[in-house]
Design a protein around this motif. Structure first.
Motif, PDB file in Angstrom:
ATOM      1  N   PHE A  26      57.496  -9.164 -78.095  1.00  0.00           N
ATOM      2  CA  PHE A  26      57.935 -10.485 -78.545  1.00  0.00           C
ATOM      3  C   PHE A  26      57.471 -11.546 -77.556  1.00  0.00           C
ATOM      4  O   PHE A  26      57.701 -11.435 -76.360  1.00  0.00           O
ATOM      5  CB  PHE A  26      59.458 -10.528 -78.697  1.00  0.00           C
ATOM      6  N   LYS A  27      56.794 -12.570 -78.051  1.00  0.00           N
ATOM      7  CA  LYS A  27      56.294 -13.646 -77.187  1.00  0.00           C
ATOM      8  C   LYS A  27      57.429 -14.612 -76.879  1.00  0.00           C
ATOM      9  O   LYS A  27      58.034 -15.176 -77.775  1.00  0.00           O
ATOM     10  CB  LYS A  27      55.149 -14.372 -77.875  1.00  0.00           C
ATOM     11  N   LEU A  28      57.693 -14.800 -75.584  1.00  0.00           N
ATOM     12  CA  LEU A  28      58.749 -15.707 -75.152  1.00  0.00           C
ATOM     13  C   LEU A  28      58.283 -17.152 -75.254  1.00  0.00           C
ATOM     14  O   LEU A  28      57.091 -17.441 -75.159  1.00  0.00           O
ATOM     15  CB  LEU A  28      59.125 -15.413 -73.695  1.00  0.00           C
ATOM     16  N   SER A  29      59.248 -18.057 -75.393  1.00  0.00           N
ATOM     17  CA  SER A  29      58.916 -19.477 -75.369  1.00  0.00           C
ATOM     18  C   SER A  29      58.510 -19.832 -73.942  1.00  0.00           C
ATOM     19  O   SER A  29      58.845 -19.107 -72.991  1.00  0.00           O
ATOM     20  CB  SER A  29      60.128 -20.306 -75.792  1.00  0.00           C
ATOM     21  N   PRO A  30      57.794 -20.937 -73.730  1.00  0.00           N
ATOM     22  CA  PRO A  30      57.400 -21.311 -72.371  1.00  0.00           C
ATOM     23  C   PRO A  30      58.599 -21.449 -71.424  1.00  0.00           C
ATOM     24  O   PRO A  30      58.520 -21.026 -70.267  1.00  0.00           O
ATOM     25  CB  PRO A  30      56.687 -22.648 -72.559  1.00  0.00           C
ATOM     26  N   GLY A  31      59.702 -21.991 -71.892  1.00  0.00           N
ATOM     27  CA  GLY A  31      60.892 -22.133 -71.050  1.00  0.00           C
ATOM     28  C   GLY A  31      61.505 -20.793 -70.693  1.00  0.00           C
ATOM     29  O   GLY A  31      61.922 -20.574 -69.550  1.00  0.00           O
ATOM     30  N   ASP A  32      61.549 -19.889 -71.655  1.00  0.00           N
ATOM     31  CA  ASP A  32      62.076 -18.548 -71.385  1.00  0.00           C
ATOM     32  C   ASP A  32      61.164 -17.803 -70.416  1.00  0.00           C
ATOM     33  O   ASP A  32      61.633 -17.117 -69.509  1.00  0.00           O
ATOM     34  CB  ASP A  32      62.222 -17.743 -72.678  1.00  0.00           C
ATOM     35  N   GLN A  33      59.849 -17.941 -70.598  1.00  0.00           N
ATOM     36  CA  GLN A  33      58.909 -17.271 -69.703  1.00  0.00           C
ATOM     37  C   GLN A  33      59.041 -17.816 -68.286  1.00  0.00           C
ATOM     38  O   GLN A  33      58.977 -17.066 -67.313  1.00  0.00           O
ATOM     39  CB  GLN A  33      57.467 -17.441 -70.199  1.00  0.00           C
ATOM     40  N   GLN A  34      59.266 -19.124 -68.148  1.00  0.00           N
ATOM     41  CA  GLN A  34      59.452 -19.721 -66.826  1.00  0.00           C
ATOM     42  C   GLN A  34      60.699 -19.146 -66.147  1.00  0.00           C
ATOM     43  O   GLN A  34      60.675 -18.828 -64.959  1.00  0.00           O
ATOM     44  CB  GLN A  34      59.570 -21.236 -66.926  1.00  0.00           C
ATOM     45  N   ALA A  35      61.777 -18.999 -66.905  1.00  0.00           N
ATOM     46  CA  ALA A  35      63.007 -18.435 -66.347  1.00  0.00           C
ATOM     47  C   ALA A  35      62.782 -16.999 -65.884  1.00  0.00           C
ATOM     48  O   ALA A  35      63.241 -16.605 -64.805  1.00  0.00           O
ATOM     49  CB  ALA A  35      64.130 -18.491 -67.388  1.00  0.00           C
ATOM     50  N   VAL A  36      62.056 -16.213 -66.658  1.00  0.00           N
ATOM     51  CA  VAL A  36      61.763 -14.832 -66.279  1.00  0.00           C
ATOM     52  C   VAL A  36      60.904 -14.810 -65.014  1.00  0.00           C
ATOM     53  O   VAL A  36      61.169 -14.042 -64.079  1.00  0.00           O
ATOM     54  CB  VAL A  36      61.051 -14.081 -67.436  1.00  0.00           C
ATOM     55  N   ASP A  37      59.888 -15.671 -64.962  1.00  0.00           N
ATOM     56  CA  ASP A  37      59.008 -15.707 -63.794  1.00  0.00           C
ATOM     57  C   ASP A  37      59.767 -16.110 -62.535  1.00  0.00           C
ATOM     58  O   ASP A  37      59.556 -15.539 -61.462  1.00  0.00           O
ATOM     59  CB  ASP A  37      57.845 -16.666 -64.033  1.00  0.00           C
TER      60      ASP A  37
END
Length: 56
Positions: A26-37
């Protein structure tokens, strides 16, 4: 008997399964990906014995 309707959380997302954090397809939204990073960077600093702050 009628089938139980699928909820949005359990419905296929069109990109490999349900939209959840446990689905690696599942491709995360840019904001979700930033939080994960940011969290992964925090864990890496913590593992290295560095400061535990989120924003050093």
């Amino acid at each position: 008997m009628s089938e139980t309707p699928k909820t949005p959380a359990s419905a296929p997302s069109g990109n490999g399964g349900p939209p959840c954090g446990n689905n690696p397809n599942f491709k995360l939204s840019p904001g979700d990906q930033q939080a994960v990073d940011e969290f992964r960077a925090y864990l890496k600093r913590r593992r290295a014995g560095g400061p535990p702050e989120r924003y050093p």
